[in-house]
Design a protein around this motif. Sequence first.
Motif, short mmCIF file in Angstrom:
data_model
loop_
_atom_site.label_atom_id
_atom_site.label_comp_id
_atom_site.label_asym_id
_atom_site.label_seq_id
_atom_site.Cartn_x
_atom_site.Cartn_y
_atom_site.Cartn_z
N UNK A 110 23.67 16.24 36.20
CA UNK A 110 24.12 14.85 35.78
C UNK A 110 22.68 14.57 34.80
N UNK A 111 21.36 15.15 35.63
CA UNK A 111 19.93 14.61 34.54
C UNK A 111 19.49 15.08 33.38
N UNK A 112 20.46 16.93 33.90
CA UNK A 112 20.46 17.46 32.22
C UNK A 112 21.80 16.69 31.66
N UNK A 113 22.65 16.11 31.85
CA UNK A 113 23.74 15.75 30.74
C UNK A 113 23.55 14.92 29.83
N UNK A 114 22.20 13.52 30.85
CA UNK A 114 22.05 12.79 30.60
C UNK A 114 20.73 12.67 29.19
N UNK A 115 19.78 14.05 29.39
CA UNK A 115 18.66 14.19 28.94
C UNK A 115 19.62 14.52 27.59
#
Length: 234
Positions: free
Chosen positions: A191-196
């Motif tokens: 999820x963090x990578x998607x936001x990044x």
Amino acid sequence: EPRVVEDLARQVRAIHARGLAAGGNTPHLGGEMFEAAWRLRGLENFLVDLLERQDMAAYLLDRLAELAAWNAATLARAGIDVLSLDDDVGMPVTMLIAPDTWREFLKPRLGRVIEAARAVSPGLRVIYHSDGHFEPILDDLVELGVNGINPLQPEHMDAARIRRRYGPQLALWGTVGRQTTFAFATPEAIADEVRTRVRELGRAGLVLCPAYDIDEPDIPWANIRAFLDAGRAV
């Protein structure tokens, strides 16, 4: 063949009726030209052809390009919105063939394939697929009229640098996850990578999706759901 075009056009109309864009991919052996050529000749043989038997290599690539152009024009006549062209010319860190060799043997032939399709459908969008590192030929692909690249694997190419260079004129399709991310990362990390990715690349010209296939049996459903939920939320 009118019957083939009409059958394809019927499929395109059904996709359009659902409010979706229709994409088309020509029949090929892994790729339209480079991959098809080495699968026919053997990889080592074809690489030697490019160096020592250039007339033979050019003849084979010309025949493959003619076939690809005919198929691309057929798809364009059927009314597709996006033409997908494939050739794995990249690998980790570098390309399988030198960029100058690609420009000599593959660029003009790829250009003829795209021209054949756009002669039928001038507004057609073109996506180019290669795994691995193929950043050295991005200027050439843009020059030929390619609108997007796939899958942009983050360990092989820097999506943020590419976005800064080309802006939204070159759509980036993929960008999320290294080869083992979806199998071994936590849902929170995905999820963090998607936001990044969305923060760094913006929404315009970004087709956000995993950069690798996620159909392996060892990929937890929680990781797939984390990707989908994060994509909806951003």
